[in-house]
Write an enzyme that holds these catalytic residues in place. Structure first.
Site, PDB file in Angstrom:
ATOM      1  N   GLU A 294      19.716   7.264  19.893  1.00  0.00           N
ATOM      2  CA  GLU A 294      19.286   6.998  21.266  1.00  0.00           C
ATOM      3  C   GLU A 294      19.172   5.499  21.527  1.00  0.00           C
ATOM      4  OE1 GLU A 294      16.495   6.420  24.649  1.00  0.00           O
ATOM      5  OE2 GLU A 294      16.247   5.779  22.570  1.00  0.00           O
TER       6      GLU A 294
ATOM      7  N   LYS B 195       0.830  -1.208   0.000  1.00  0.00           N
ATOM      8  CA  LYS B 195       0.000   0.000   0.000  1.00  0.00           C
ATOM      9  C   LYS B 195       0.864   1.258   0.000  1.00  0.00           C
ATOM     10  CE  LYS B 195      -3.966  -2.087   2.376  1.00  0.00           C
ATOM     11  NZ  LYS B 195      -4.970  -1.747   1.355  1.00  0.00           N
TER      12      LYS B 195
ATOM     13  N   HIS C  90       2.843   6.953  16.288  1.00  0.00           N
ATOM     14  CA  HIS C  90       2.674   5.504  16.314  1.00  0.00           C
ATOM     15  C   HIS C  90       1.214   5.147  16.052  1.00  0.00           C
ATOM     16  CE1 HIS C  90       6.484   4.419  18.856  1.00  0.00           C
ATOM     17  NE2 HIS C  90       6.726   5.344  17.936  1.00  0.00           N
TER      18      HIS C  90
ATOM     19  N   GLU D 137       2.155  -2.404  13.719  1.00  0.00           N
ATOM     20  CA  GLU D 137       2.491  -1.066  14.204  1.00  0.00           C
ATOM     21  C   GLU D 137       3.153  -0.284  13.078  1.00  0.00           C
ATOM     22  OE1 GLU D 137       4.509   0.740  18.147  1.00  0.00           O
ATOM     23  OE2 GLU D 137       5.928  -0.272  16.820  1.00  0.00           O
TER      24      GLU D 137
END
Length: 243
Positions: free
Chosen positions: A169, A35, A135, A154
């Protein structure tokens, strides 16, 4: 002998279900990636600007999944795991500008076979360490040979600057076994501020350029029409007559 046979059948059944379980997430990643690829190609071919810079996907390994099962103290039950661990399939989209993030999210979640389950906006509400990203937990149907699996995935959407900061990080987080020294934590927060300032500056430049293009278009200074050579037009006419 009979007990051994029953036990073997149970093992084989569990193995088959486990393979199906993991395959469903693989297919979910492929479905969502397709998609996104369609949107990328559409923007590249039709529009003069593509908001999607880069896409990365992954499926958690069974080992990583079961570590999370243990951490959440869930039973070794596939339906329970499926319902409670929703990031086994993961897709990350990098955009050029902050304004692109919600635009891309809307284009995906408005598709009929994608159901938005949960949204966490760490751009409007960054984490205390400076982390920023959008998210989405979505659900997508996967059509197997004998069933339809509604699979969670997710989707993380962020700018290139946000992604660079998050990657750094993450590396530091695991290098220090999650116990990052205070001086480094402070430096990371400062870097997050710098990354945000860069995003804001690039957004302003992007809007100024877009406005200049719009002004040129309204003043008749936009792209000049394409003038085809007579030979090309004659060839088109001949083909049309033949058809």
């Amino acid at each position: 002998m009979e007990d051994t046979s029953i036990e073997l059948k149970n093992v084989m059944h569990w193995k088959t279900e486990m393979v199906r379980f993991m395959m469903a997430y693989k297919f979910a990643v492929e479905e969502v990636s397709t998609k996104i690829s369609i949107l990328q190609q559409e923007f590249q071919q039709i529009h003069d600007y593509n908001p999607i810079e880069h896409v990365k996907s992954r499926v958690k390994s069974p080992e990583s999944t079961f570590k999370k099962v243990q951490k959440k103290k869930l039973p070794l039950n596939l339906p329970v795991i499926r319902e409670n661990i929703r990031d086994i399939a993961g897709i990350r989209i990098n955009c050029s500008f902050v304004s692109d993030i919600h635009r891309v999210a809307d284009m995906l979640t408005q598709q009929k076979d994608i159901t938005l389950i949960e949204k966490k906006d760490y751009i409007q509400n960054p984490k205390t360490n400076g982390y920023k990203s959008l998210h989405l937990i979505v659900q997508i149907p996967i059509f197997m040979s004998d069933r339809v699996e509604n699979v969670y995935a997710e989707i993380q959407i962020r700018t290139i600057a946000m992604d660079f900061w998050a990657s750094l990080e993450h590396k530091i987080y695991y290098k220090y076994n999650k116990a990052i020294p205070k001086s480094l934590r402070d430096d990371l927060r400062d870097a997050a501020v710098t990354a945000n300032e860069l995003d804001e500056r690039m957004e302003r430049i992007h809007k100024e350029v877009s406005q200049l293009k719009e002004d040129d278009h309204q003043n008749g200074n936009g792209e000049k029409p394409i003038i085809f050579p007579p030979e090309f037009l004659s060839m088109l006419a001949e083909n049309e007559d033949k058809s």
